[in-house]
Scaffold this motif. Structure first.
Motif, short mmCIF file in Angstrom:
data_model
loop_
_atom_site.label_atom_id
_atom_site.label_comp_id
_atom_site.label_asym_id
_atom_site.label_seq_id
_atom_site.Cartn_x
_atom_site.Cartn_y
_atom_site.Cartn_z
N ALA A 226 0.92 -1.31 -0.01
CA ALA A 226 0.11 0.02 -0.12
C ALA A 226 0.78 1.31 0.14
O ALA A 226 0.66 2.17 -0.56
N ARG A 227 1.92 1.17 0.59
CA ARG A 227 3.04 2.25 0.60
C ARG A 227 3.41 2.75 -0.64
O ARG A 227 3.64 3.86 -0.87
N THR A 228 3.69 1.58 -1.35
CA THR A 228 4.41 1.92 -2.84
C THR A 228 3.32 2.47 -3.63
O THR A 228 3.32 3.06 -4.37
N ILE A 229 2.14 2.03 -3.32
CA ILE A 229 1.09 2.55 -4.32
C ILE A 229 0.85 3.90 -3.90
O ILE A 229 0.74 5.05 -4.73
N ASP B 177 -0.47 9.18 -9.22
CA ASP B 177 -0.16 10.50 -9.48
C ASP B 177 1.35 10.37 -10.51
O ASP B 177 1.61 11.23 -10.92
N ALA B 178 1.74 9.19 -10.47
CA ALA B 178 2.80 8.85 -11.62
C ALA B 178 2.54 7.80 -12.64
O ALA B 178 2.77 8.04 -13.76
N GLY C 19 -9.01 10.99 -11.43
CA GLY C 19 -10.12 11.30 -12.46
C GLY C 19 -9.87 10.11 -13.39
O GLY C 19 -10.97 10.04 -14.17
N VAL C 20 -8.95 9.45 -13.46
CA VAL C 20 -8.80 8.30 -14.44
C VAL C 20 -8.73 7.00 -13.72
O VAL C 20 -9.51 5.98 -13.97
N HIS C 21 -7.92 6.94 -12.76
CA HIS C 21 -7.71 5.58 -11.96
C HIS C 21 -8.31 5.49 -10.56
O HIS C 21 -8.45 4.76 -9.99
N TYR C 22 -8.51 6.81 -10.04
CA TYR C 22 -9.01 7.08 -8.57
C TYR C 22 -9.89 8.35 -8.54
O TYR C 22 -9.68 9.38 -9.52
N ILE C 23 -10.59 8.58 -7.38
CA ILE C 23 -11.35 9.62 -7.32
C ILE C 23 -11.55 9.76 -5.90
O ILE C 23 -10.92 8.99 -5.13
N ARG C 24 -11.86 11.09 -5.48
CA ARG C 24 -11.93 11.57 -4.09
C ARG C 24 -13.45 11.96 -3.86
O ARG C 24 -13.67 12.98 -4.27
N PRO C 25 -14.17 10.84 -3.37
CA PRO C 25 -15.57 11.14 -3.33
C PRO C 25 -15.89 12.44 -2.48
O PRO C 25 -15.23 12.65 -1.62
N PHE C 26 -16.89 13.09 -2.95
CA PHE C 26 -17.31 14.34 -2.09
C PHE C 26 -16.17 15.40 -1.90
O PHE C 26 -16.53 16.08 -0.88
#
Length: 71
Positions: A19-22, A28-29, A34-41
């Motif tokens: 998880a730390r590597t992710i 962001d690399a 917006g493509v692979h992840y979102i921040r809901p609300f």
């Protein structure tokens, strides 16, 4: 279309990366907001969209993408 949303820990389990590597290397690399992840609300929590992550992993990075990062 239904999406499967995963926390960083759940994604870690699926792709066999720590998880730390992710958080420190992939986010962001290779995995983009917006493509692979979102921040809901508009919050701090991050949810990864499994189908998009998997698609990117199967396609791999194109050579011109890698070269563009080196310039």
């Amino acid at each position: 279309m239904a999406h499967t949303y995963l926390t960083t820990e759940e994604l870690s389990s699926r792709i066999k990366y720590d998880a730390r590597t992710i958080r420190q290397c992939l986010k962001d690399a290779v995995l983009f907001e917006g493509v692979h992840y979102i921040r809901p609300f508009g919050g701090r929590k991050i949810l990864y969209i499994w189908e998009r992550v998997e698609e990117s992993m199967l396609e791999g990075a194109a050579a011109h993408d890698l070269i563009g990062h080196l310039e």
